[in-house]
Design an enzyme around this catalytic site. Structure first.
Site, PDB file in Angstrom:
ATOM      1  N   SER A  39       0.823  -1.206   0.000  1.00  0.00           N
ATOM      2  CA  SER A  39       0.000   0.000   0.000  1.00  0.00           C
ATOM      3  C   SER A  39       0.862   1.264   0.000  1.00  0.00           C
ATOM      4  O   SER A  39       1.716   1.431  -0.868  1.00  0.00           O
ATOM      5  CB  SER A  39      -0.954  -0.046   1.203  1.00  0.00           C
ATOM      6  OG  SER A  39      -2.006   0.863   1.075  1.00  0.00           O
ATOM      7  N   ASP A 160      -5.775  -3.989  -1.946  1.00  0.00           N
ATOM      8  CA  ASP A 160      -4.847  -3.518  -0.915  1.00  0.00           C
ATOM      9  C   ASP A 160      -3.946  -4.615  -0.349  1.00  0.00           C
ATOM     10  O   ASP A 160      -4.417  -5.581   0.252  1.00  0.00           O
ATOM     11  CB  ASP A 160      -5.681  -2.892   0.210  1.00  0.00           C
ATOM     12  CG  ASP A 160      -4.856  -2.424   1.381  1.00  0.00           C
ATOM     13  OD1 ASP A 160      -3.666  -2.135   1.195  1.00  0.00           O
ATOM     14  OD2 ASP A 160      -5.427  -2.351   2.490  1.00  0.00           O
TER      15      ASP A 160
END
Length: 283
Positions: A39, A160
């Site tokens: 991320s 993610d």
């Protein structure tokens, strides 16, 4: 410097702390041969590998309050809180150009961790044949549930990386590193709690039951990872850099002054640790 991995946690705009730490590393000429991030950690890490000083500052702070960066109006309209096209197209290609040429010429191994929606397991990438493939994988690693769409890449539906592998030190271990510099974005003693509205996530992503399970168990995985890296630190295998004082910035933050302060907190706190870090690397 051999067998050393730099592990970068995500955390949205809390990653501004990591950006400050990496700026200090560049000022000190500290080049780690292996970088892995999930991320926001992947976003910051890419600029570090490309040796682009101040780039993370420009992206996170100078453009952090841009109306296209974070928009609640866009969130309610089409489910995108972060302007993903702005962040992963307009910024790196036009406003704050990413130096892919330098990135691709570096010997540093760069690894980006994502979450496979079909399996709920981490999938890490370390080969990026062109700039757009790199940006697409980093975008996938940064695509948070509910506030960003998933990304299709090489036959997988990705989201993610912080879901399946929030602190991706296992990738560093698997690639043969013996020592690991771990940059976290939460203070010592932090423990992640079980997510709220789990029922809504389960309904939203009902086509991906393994992904839902990974989401609902993320807090358990994260807290176990914290325990493991603490044990690694005690054995002399990990050097942890984390905020010393509570953060005034959350995952979503637009206030330029707060972001600047967090960036400087990362820079200043890591500067105080540089001698200890050097001893760790030399031991």
């Amino acid at each position: 410097m051999q067998d050393v991995g730099l592990v970068l946690e995500g955390g949205g705009m809390r990653g501004t702390y990591t950006a400050g730490v990496l700026e200090l590393f560049m000022d000190e000429g500290l080049e780690i041969p292996y970088v892995v991030g999930s991320s926001a950690g992947a976003c910051n890490g890419s600029s570090y590998v490309a040796k682009q000083k101040k780039r993370n500052y420009e992206v996170l702070i100078e453009y952090g309050d841009h109306p296209e960066y974070i928009s609640y109006k866009r969130m309610f309209k089409n489910g995108q809180l972060f302007g993903m096209d702005f962040i992963f197209d307009t910024l790196p290609n036009r406003l704050v150009p990413f130096d892919y040429e330098t990135f691709s010429e570096e010997k540093t191994k760069f690894v980006v961790c994502t979450t496979d929606m079909m399996t709920g397991l981490p999938v890490c990438y370390d080969r990026f044949p062109d700039k757009q493939s790199l940006l697409k994988v980093v975008r996938a690693s940064s695509s948070l549930p509910l506030i960003a769409p998933s990304i299709h890449y090489e036959g997988r539906q990705l989201m993610d990386g912080g879901i399946a592998d929030p602190i991706p030190f296992q990738a560093s271990i698997a690639d043969g590193n013996r020592k690991h510099i771990v940059i976290l974005t939460q203070t010592e003693g932090y423990m992640k709690r079980k997510m709220k509205l789990g029922w809504y996530f389960a309904r939203k992503y009902r086509k991906y039951p393994h992904f839902v399970k990974a989401l609902l168990n993320r807090h358990l995985r994260y807290n176990l990872q914290l325990k493991k890296i603490k044990e690694m630190e005690e054995r002399g295998e990990a050097f942890i850099i984390r905020p010393k004082t509570p953060l005034q910035v959350g995952r979503v933050e637009r206030n330029r002054d707060r972001l600047h302060q967090l960036y400087m907190q990362g820079y200043d706190e890591s500067k105080l640790l540089i001698e200890d870090l050097d001893r760790f690397l030399q031991s």
